[in-house]
Design an enzyme around this catalytic site. Sequence first.
Site, short mmCIF file in Angstrom:
data_model
loop_
_atom_site.label_atom_id
_atom_site.label_comp_id
_atom_site.label_asym_id
_atom_site.label_seq_id
_atom_site.Cartn_x
_atom_site.Cartn_y
_atom_site.Cartn_z
N HIS A 1 22.15 30.79 62.61
CA HIS A 1 22.08 31.98 63.37
C HIS A 1 23.19 32.50 63.73
CE1 HIS A 1 20.63 34.50 66.84
NE2 HIS A 1 19.64 34.48 66.23
N GLU B 1 19.14 39.14 59.39
CA GLU B 1 19.30 39.76 60.82
C GLU B 1 20.73 40.48 60.97
OE1 GLU B 1 16.70 37.54 64.06
OE2 GLU B 1 18.75 36.73 63.69
N GLY C 1 12.92 37.18 68.55
CA GLY C 1 13.67 36.59 69.61
C GLY C 1 13.02 37.15 70.99
N GLY C 2 13.66 38.11 71.59
CA GLY C 2 13.08 38.48 72.86
C GLY C 2 11.69 38.71 73.07
N ASN D 1 12.09 32.83 68.06
CA ASN D 1 13.22 32.18 68.36
C ASN D 1 13.35 32.38 70.09
OD1 ASN D 1 15.70 31.17 68.87
ND2 ASN D 1 16.76 32.82 67.47
N TRP D 2 12.96 31.35 70.48
CA TRP D 2 13.23 31.50 71.96
C TRP D 2 14.39 31.44 72.41
CZ3 TRP D 2 8.55 27.64 74.32
CH2 TRP D 2 7.47 28.25 74.02
N LYS D 3 15.45 31.06 71.71
CA LYS D 3 16.71 30.85 72.22
C LYS D 3 16.88 30.04 73.37
CE LYS D 3 17.69 35.26 70.03
NZ LYS D 3 18.57 36.54 69.90
N SER E 1 15.47 42.70 67.07
CA SER E 1 14.67 43.85 68.05
C SER E 1 13.25 44.01 67.52
CB SER E 1 15.36 45.20 68.06
OG SER E 1 16.85 44.74 68.77
P1 PGA Z 1 15.78 39.76 68.83
O1 PGA Z 1 16.18 38.24 68.52
O2 PGA Z 1 14.30 39.87 68.42
O3 PGA Z 1 15.58 39.73 70.52
O4 PGA Z 1 16.77 40.91 68.61
C1 PGA Z 1 16.38 37.87 67.18
C2 PGA Z 1 17.10 36.70 66.96
O5 PGA Z 1 18.45 36.80 67.21
O6 PGA Z 1 16.59 35.78 66.24
#
Ligand code: PGA
Length: 268
Positions: A94, A172, A249-250, A9-11, A228
């Site tokens: 999300h 999540e 995500g990150g 998920n690149w956001k 995370s």
């Molecule tokens: P994160 O994000 O891996 O940066 O915690 C996950 C997400 O929000 O889908």
Amino acid sequence: MKHKLVVANWKMNPGTYKEAERLVKSVLEYGGKDVVLCPPFPFLSIFRNLTPPRRDQVTLGAQDVFYKKEGACTGEVSVGMLKDAKVKYVIVGHSERRELGDTDEIVAKKLRAALEGGLTPILCVGETERPKTQDKGLRKEKEFVRKQLKGALPPPRRGQGDNELRLIIAYEPVWAISSRSGGVSDTPESASIMTRFIKEVFAELLGGPSPAKAGSGHKEPQVLYGGSVNGKNAAGFLRLPECDGVLVGGASLRPSEFRKIVETSRNF
Ligand code: PGA
């Protein structure tokens, strides 16, 4: 053996098309059907230009979708448009979208539209807080997640087995998302409890047999862990038999770290 799924998920990242192309290129070196990239909408066109066999090195997802087919819905994107852009999966509900106003009702409509239109939804659920005095059974967390699942999942239809629903659920816990927690994930122990719980509630809500009854022919949803996940902790979640993959995500924006997560996923 079913592969574990790794969803990126690149956001709202990266900042430019060029950087997005670089990220895609790095994934093409080791990707596969088990790797789903969910870039922002403007970058979906990068994938249009890929030809086989490179195109098979990655599966395309989107971060959101609207529930109407077309019309006066400024700023929205339909299931049909995503399918035309070769998208197969779509994240729905999300926590960051819920914070921007997606209620359970809206999430349910988006989920239904995706299912009916032939996209595989990745429904995100997870409690916002982990109580300080932690109850080992995660009672409060379960209550929260059950309510979200009840709000989003369609009622069972007569004659339709729940195994006909192509659906992925991502657990999540919101407090563990890196932008909030500074990179502190949930523990694999709690993720295991919650993942199993989600499978049980799914079976209960859709009228299927309990997943505990192995061999019943009942198809469970795939349940992912997200929050995370990084190259170091991914194995802890991926080795859980009940955890079918991770939502990242990150770390999905850091090429070597993401590669490590994908390679780790293939060990289980
Ligand atoms: P994160 O994000 O891996 O940066 O915690 C996950 C997400 O929000 O889908």
